[in-house]
Design a protein around this motif. Structure first.
Motif, short mmCIF file in Angstrom:
data_model
loop_
_atom_site.label_atom_id
_atom_site.label_comp_id
_atom_site.label_asym_id
_atom_site.label_seq_id
_atom_site.Cartn_x
_atom_site.Cartn_y
_atom_site.Cartn_z
N PRO A 112 5.58 72.74 83.64
CA PRO A 112 5.67 71.49 83.16
C PRO A 112 4.85 70.50 83.63
CG PRO A 112 7.58 71.93 84.49
CD PRO A 112 6.86 73.19 84.22
N VAL A 113 4.16 70.55 84.64
CA VAL A 113 3.09 69.66 85.03
C VAL A 113 1.60 70.33 84.95
CG1 VAL A 113 4.69 68.66 86.86
CG2 VAL A 113 3.16 70.32 87.57
N ALA A 114 1.50 71.10 84.27
CA ALA A 114 0.09 71.52 83.79
C ALA A 114 -0.90 70.60 83.39
CB ALA A 114 0.09 72.81 82.78
N SER A 115 -0.37 69.79 82.54
CA SER A 115 -1.14 68.65 81.79
C SER A 115 -1.86 67.62 82.84
CB SER A 115 -0.60 68.07 80.57
OG SER A 115 0.37 67.52 80.88
N ARG A 116 -0.87 67.30 83.78
CA ARG A 116 -0.86 66.34 84.71
C ARG A 116 -1.90 66.92 85.75
NH1 ARG A 116 3.42 63.26 87.63
NH2 ARG A 116 1.61 62.09 88.27
#
Length: 167
Positions: free
Chosen positions: A105-109
């Protein structure tokens, strides 16, 4: 030698879209310190010669709320000091390596903060433990750097003067 490995990985990364079309794995696209790791001489993927502050942040839990807190800490440091004045390395090991999976869920960040100069390291020992449970090495965000052991990387950076943070 590390820069040579890094340059090979950069060239390799340029063919990743083609590999994806062919169904090939990108696990080998990650920069690796497995053969070029020297405890008394830390190396980094981001050259930050003007950094006055150095921080290593530990991630060792499979907890998306903790991952978000870690990335918030990193972003707050960047915002306060400026990306040229602070060097940040996030080291994941154990269940924390799930933070670096492409469907995290934090891949783009991670991709965005990596572009600001934050290094993301993963423990090779934890990757091997993942392989024992699943039958394959984890596919990781391509910006993640493989280190021999996450805890040794943290010790190395603390030895080199990095402040240690565990959110």
């Amino acid at each position: 030698m590390f820069m040579k490995s890094f340059m090979k990985a950069a060239v390799f990364a340029s063919v990743l879209p083609v590999m994806g079309l062919l169904g090939m794995t990108t696990a080998s696209a990650n920069v690796s310190m497995l053969h070029d790791f020297h405890f008394n001489h830390p190396t980094f993927v981001h050259d930050l010669p003007f950094a006055q502050h150095h921080v290593v942040i530990q991630v060792s839990q499979d907890n998306p709320a903790r991952w978000t807190l870690t990335l918030n800490n990193a972003q707050n440091l960047l915002n306060y000091f400026g990306q040229e004045k602070v060097q940040i390395v996030v080291v994941a090991f154990g269940p924390g390596i799930k933070m670096y999976l492409p469907n995290s869920p934090v891949a783009s960040r991670i991709a965005a903060i990596n572009a600001e100069g934050v290094e993301f390291d993963v423990c090779h020992n934890s990757m091997e433990a993942f392989k024992q449970k699943t039958g394959h090495l984890p596919k990781l965000d391509p910006s993640v750097v493989i280190v021999p052991a996450g805890i040794v990387r943290i010790m190395q950076l603390e030895h080199a003067g990095f402040a240690y943070v565990k959110p």
